[in-house]
Design a protein around this motif. Structure first.
Motif, mmCIF file in Angstrom:
data_model
loop_
_atom_site.group_PDB
_atom_site.id
_atom_site.type_symbol
_atom_site.label_atom_id
_atom_site.label_comp_id
_atom_site.label_asym_id
_atom_site.label_seq_id
_atom_site.Cartn_x
_atom_site.Cartn_y
_atom_site.Cartn_z
ATOM 1 N N HIS A 53 0.859 -1.210 0.009
ATOM 2 C CA HIS A 53 -0.084 -0.057 0.006
ATOM 3 C C HIS A 53 0.747 1.391 -0.100
ATOM 4 O O HIS A 53 0.514 2.153 -0.678
ATOM 5 N N ALA A 54 1.906 1.162 0.857
ATOM 6 C CA ALA A 54 2.790 2.232 0.854
ATOM 7 C C ALA A 54 3.597 2.716 -0.425
ATOM 8 O O ALA A 54 3.677 3.837 -0.898
ATOM 9 N N TYR A 55 3.885 1.573 -1.216
ATOM 10 C CA TYR A 55 4.360 1.790 -2.453
ATOM 11 C C TYR A 55 3.538 2.524 -3.444
ATOM 12 O O TYR A 55 4.057 3.351 -4.196
ATOM 13 N N TRP A 56 2.318 1.569 -3.343
ATOM 14 C CA TRP A 56 1.364 2.647 -4.511
ATOM 15 C C TRP A 56 1.028 3.899 -4.082
ATOM 16 O O TRP A 56 0.597 4.635 -4.934
ATOM 17 N N SER A 57 1.132 4.302 -2.813
ATOM 18 C CA SER A 57 0.773 5.627 -2.413
ATOM 19 C C SER A 57 1.899 6.745 -2.901
ATOM 20 O O SER A 57 1.576 7.787 -2.924
ATOM 21 N N ILE A 58 2.854 6.397 -3.460
ATOM 22 C CA ILE A 58 3.828 7.237 -4.028
ATOM 23 C C ILE A 58 3.336 8.206 -5.200
ATOM 24 O O ILE A 58 3.762 9.119 -5.735
ATOM 25 N N CYS A 59 2.295 7.684 -5.966
ATOM 26 C CA CYS A 59 1.617 8.338 -6.869
ATOM 27 C C CYS A 59 1.201 9.613 -6.634
ATOM 28 O O CYS A 59 1.484 10.700 -7.272
ATOM 29 N N SER A 60 0.085 9.552 -5.875
ATOM 30 C CA SER A 60 -0.284 10.940 -5.235
ATOM 31 C C SER A 60 0.975 12.018 -4.830
ATOM 32 O O SER A 60 0.600 13.299 -5.009
ATOM 33 N N ARG A 61 1.892 11.487 -3.995
ATOM 34 C CA ARG A 61 2.841 12.542 -3.415
ATOM 35 C C ARG A 61 3.702 13.014 -4.684
ATOM 36 O O ARG A 61 3.965 14.207 -4.693
ATOM 37 N N HIS A 62 3.883 12.255 -5.619
ATOM 38 C CA HIS A 62 4.650 12.874 -6.855
ATOM 39 C C HIS A 62 3.917 13.850 -7.553
ATOM 40 O O HIS A 62 4.512 14.683 -7.883
ATOM 41 N N ASN A 274 19.372 -1.774 -8.893
ATOM 42 C CA ASN A 274 19.620 -0.785 -8.025
ATOM 43 C C ASN A 274 19.433 -1.463 -6.502
ATOM 44 O O ASN A 274 19.667 -0.632 -5.533
ATOM 45 N N ASP A 275 18.987 -2.686 -6.411
ATOM 46 C CA ASP A 275 18.688 -3.105 -4.958
ATOM 47 C C ASP A 275 20.268 -3.343 -4.430
ATOM 48 O O ASP A 275 20.615 -3.775 -3.321
ATOM 49 N N ARG A 276 21.161 -3.404 -5.480
ATOM 50 C CA ARG A 276 22.870 -3.706 -5.114
ATOM 51 C C ARG A 276 23.606 -2.529 -5.084
ATOM 52 O O ARG A 276 24.513 -2.519 -4.853
ATOM 53 N N CYS A 277 23.030 -1.275 -5.334
ATOM 54 C CA CYS A 277 23.500 -0.165 -5.224
ATOM 55 C C CYS A 277 23.634 0.381 -3.858
ATOM 56 O O CYS A 277 22.796 0.664 -3.084
ATOM 57 N N ASP A 278 25.017 0.764 -3.316
ATOM 58 C CA ASP A 278 25.094 1.009 -2.031
ATOM 59 C C ASP A 278 24.804 2.569 -1.764
ATOM 60 O O ASP A 278 25.032 3.091 -0.549
ATOM 61 N N GLU A 279 24.356 3.207 -2.801
ATOM 62 C CA GLU A 279 23.874 4.446 -2.636
ATOM 63 C C GLU A 279 22.231 4.581 -2.020
ATOM 64 O O GLU A 279 21.970 5.438 -1.237
ATOM 65 N N VAL A 280 21.781 3.453 -2.382
ATOM 66 C CA VAL A 280 20.210 3.288 -1.973
ATOM 67 C C VAL A 280 20.083 2.913 -0.395
ATOM 68 O O VAL A 280 20.400 1.962 -0.069
ATOM 69 N N ILE A 281 19.460 3.827 0.430
ATOM 70 C CA ILE A 281 19.090 3.648 1.634
ATOM 71 C C ILE A 281 17.768 2.919 1.957
ATOM 72 O O ILE A 281 17.906 2.133 2.802
ATOM 73 N N PHE A 282 17.007 3.302 1.113
ATOM 74 C CA PHE A 282 15.516 2.619 1.250
ATOM 75 C C PHE A 282 14.846 2.676 -0.087
ATOM 76 O O PHE A 282 14.882 3.628 -0.997
ATOM 77 N N GLY A 283 14.437 1.471 -0.452
ATOM 78 C CA GLY A 283 13.572 1.475 -1.808
ATOM 79 C C GLY A 283 12.340 0.436 -1.552
ATOM 80 O O GLY A 283 12.469 -0.649 -0.870
ATOM 81 N N TYR A 454 12.024 1.027 -6.891
ATOM 82 C CA TYR A 454 11.727 2.508 -6.659
ATOM 83 C C TYR A 454 12.767 2.900 -5.600
ATOM 84 O O TYR A 454 12.593 2.416 -4.295
ATOM 85 N N THR A 455 13.587 3.962 -5.717
ATOM 86 C CA THR A 455 14.519 4.400 -4.636
ATOM 87 C C THR A 455 13.509 5.498 -4.145
ATOM 88 O O THR A 455 13.407 6.697 -4.423
ATOM 89 N N GLU A 456 13.578 5.314 -2.770
ATOM 90 C CA GLU A 456 13.029 6.463 -1.986
ATOM 91 C C GLU A 456 13.961 7.313 -1.263
ATOM 92 O O GLU A 456 13.546 8.470 -1.236
ATOM 93 N N ILE A 457 15.060 6.879 -0.842
ATOM 94 C CA ILE A 457 15.823 7.635 0.051
ATOM 95 C C ILE A 457 17.302 6.984 -0.620
ATOM 96 O O ILE A 457 17.638 5.629 -0.730
ATOM 97 N N ARG A 458 18.177 7.986 -0.881
ATOM 98 C CA ARG A 458 19.350 7.680 -1.234
ATOM 99 C C ARG A 458 20.529 8.657 -0.512
ATOM 100 O O ARG A 458 20.218 9.586 -0.114
ATOM 101 N N LEU A 459 21.868 8.119 -0.493
ATOM 102 C CA LEU A 459 22.843 8.866 0.284
ATOM 103 C C LEU A 459 22.887 10.185 -0.104
ATOM 104 O O LEU A 459 23.231 11.124 0.815
#
Length: 578
Positions: A53-62, A274-283, A454-459
């Motif tokens: 549900h949280a993932y779906w909800s990014i659409c309105s925020r965008h 990008n799941d293996r990208c060390d820049e991604v903090i949360f996705g 989907y990358t939500e937070i990155r370094l």
């Protein structure tokens, strides 16, 4: 590690579920707690159900954070994209309580997510970790997952509406407030929850280990939300918390909450692996066979021409056809003269420094690789007959020549300008405004088509937040070095003297330039409205086809009529009709 496997499996199950499109649904009302939790996997699956549900909800925020700001636009195009003027109202800050739309979806979606989290948190309180083979630390981590996610929802509501109720229970509504509470109450709740979660969540302990943690909150993820909270505290509650922001950001960078590193290329955090990208903090995990909300019309699927499938060779992709909802706000008027706005003009903002890798024409290179971020000029491809062709307008008989301007160009040659000099949201065509591909659009024959998480937070967000704190405190040199540590990857080394901020280069850094740099690094990443407000530019600024607002009430959204009708205890936000 065994628990991580359970979590990864549960996250995959969660994203396999259908999207949360019914805003009126009541979740979990058919399966009682007493007969649902039978295995360890049942517990893990329940914890991660709110994440879909949280993932779906990014659409309105965008939509709310980008189309209300200065970098992205939705003009009409040969009669397309007027939609009753809803995109114009966002651009002109003329929304009202009857609009509904994305502001209503943001309110409903976030509170639904909060109540889903509350449900699981209360269920976990009734369970014994030993009964399911969890250690206490493992069980605490699962509980903290929903608490951190709930804090993420509350942070969005605080940002968008400021005055909201506090709901902490699904089962005992007496613990919730029917009326709105002061923003400071929500702020303190978010802060307390996240501080606690940073001690309960797992820590990414080495570079290259991010794939096992993708889709779940970690200590760094919770700490990063604290950075967001503190960075905007002056806006939210009128308190300067930059020193707290600086402390947490520095701790993240120093590895206190886990091990992360800036990638060596700009697009690594958005690519298929990008799941293996060390820049991604949360996705949020994505897969073409499961959920891929980033590849939806309200996010990134409609950032390119309507017939871009020919250029990408992605006509069989499950995201459906493309469309032209989003484009970059223009830099040029219809005589070919550069505008002089301080804000907006994102393409010209990228042009400011030579050699920017992101400015290349987007191309699929094969083998799950691409270059460039923007689509402009003619888009040429080889058609089914082996002949060279160009992407055309969807209904009118002209080849696209995409320009950094908005007007009725139709089939005009690239060096010609239209006689009609009106440039506004009501007078565009399919040539108007550069398009972009933040996430890749790989071809049908590419094994990793639509595999980007989907990358939500990155370094870099943490680094830029720390730099802003230092610049506001008068430490320009340290701020410049922090920004340069990220910016170096965007330009060839031979251009460093010209593009890096002083003292490492000749470029000048001040608050105006920092806001511009936030716009470059985080272009179309669902945060531009937030940054403009923090810099005092959202309601007072001028950009293409946008004059200053009458007052600052537009910095938060109204509570829409259906929401007010559903709860008569709610009070409308200041500056809006009841």
């Amino acid at each position: 590690m065994k628990l991580l496997k359970y979590i990864a499996s549960a996250a995959l199950c969660a994203i396999a579920m259908s999207g949360c499109t019914n805003l009126d649904e009541t979740l979990y009302d058919q399966v009682g707690t007493q007969n649902y939790y039978n295995t360890k996997n049942d517990v893990v699956r329940a914890v991660f159900r709110p994440f879909e549900h949280a993932y779906w909800s990014i659409c309105s925020r965008h939509v709310l954070n980008e189309l209300t700001a200065d970098q992205l636009i939705t003009p009409t195009r040969d009669g397309w994209w007027d939609d009753g003027g809803q995109w114009r109202r966002l651009h002109y800050h003329q929304w009202n309580v009857e609009d509904g739309g994305d502001a209503q979806t943001e309110w409903n979606g976030c509170f639904q997510g909060i109540m889903q989290c509350n449900y699981v948190i209360e269920d976990l309180a009734k369970l014994s970790p030993e009964q399911f083979g969890f250690s206490q630390a493992e069980f605490d981590n699962l509980n903290a997952q929903c608490r951190a996610l709930r804090a993420w929802f509350y942070l969005r509501l605080l940002d968008a509406f400021r005055h909201i109720p506090l709901a902490v229970s699904y089962n005992d509504v007496s613990l919730n407030t029917e009326k709105q509470v002061e923003p400071k109450v929500i702020f303190d709740f978010i802060e307390s929850e996240l501080k606690d979660c940073t001690t309960l969540l797992l820590k990414k302990d080495s570079l290259g280990s991010g794939a096992n943690l993708q889709g779940q909150w970690t200590q760094a993820g919770a700490a990063a939300l604290l950075v967001r909270l503190y960075l905007n505290a002056e806006v939210y509650i009128g308190e300067n918390r930059y020193s707290d922001c600086e402390k947490v950001a520095q701790d993240i960078i120093d590895g206190t909450y886990g091990t992360y590193a800036v990638a060596d290329r700009w697009d690594a955090a958005f690519d298929w692996d990008n799941d293996r990208c060390d820049e991604v903090i949360f996705g949020f995990p994505s897969s073409q066979g499961y959920s891929y909300w980033l590849y939806q019309g309200d996010t990134y699927w409609w950032t390119v021409p309507a017939r871009a499938r020919y250029y990408f060779n992605d006509s069989k992709a499950k995201g459906g056809d493309h469309n032209t909802k989003y484009a970059a706000s223009p830099s040029y008027d219809l005589d070919g003269n550069l505008y002089t706005y301080e804000l907006g003009m994102p393409i010209q903002n990228f042009r400011k420094y030579p050699g920017d890798e992101r400015m290349k024409l987007y191309r699929n290179l094969g083998d799950s690789k691409r270059e460039g971020m923007f689509l402009f000029g003619y888009l040429e491809y080889i058609d089914e007959n082996g002949k060279k062709a160009r992407v055309r307008a969807p209904e009118q008989p002209y080849d696209l020549y995409i320009r950094d301007a908005v007007g009725n160009f139709q089939a005009l040659a690239p060096d010609k300008w239209p006689s009609n000099k009106t440039s506004n949201l009501r007078n565009g065509d399919h040539n108007s405004g550069w398009h972009f591909a933040k996430y890749p659009f790989y071809s049908d024959d590419d094994a990793h088509q639509m595999e980007s998480d989907y990358t939500e937070i990155r370094l870099p967000e943490i680094i830029y937040s720390l730099a802003e704190c230092k610049l506001r405190a008068g430490n320009k040199t340290e701020a410049a070095k922090l920004l340069n540590s990220v910016r170096k990857r965007n330009y060839p080394a031979e251009n460093y003297d010209e593009v890096l901020y002083s003292p490492e280069g000749k470029a000048f850094l001040d608050e105006s330039e920092l806001l511009a740099e936030w716009g470059r690094e985080f272009f179309a990443e669902s945060r531009r409205r937030v940054d403009l407000i923090r810099f005092g530019k959202f309601s007072s600024g001028t950009w293409w086809d946008k004059t200053p607002d009458a007052d600052k009430n537009t910095e938060i959204f109204p509570i829409m009529r259906p929401i007010l009708n559903a709860n008569p205890n709610l009070v409308q936000n200041p500056g809006y009709n009841k």
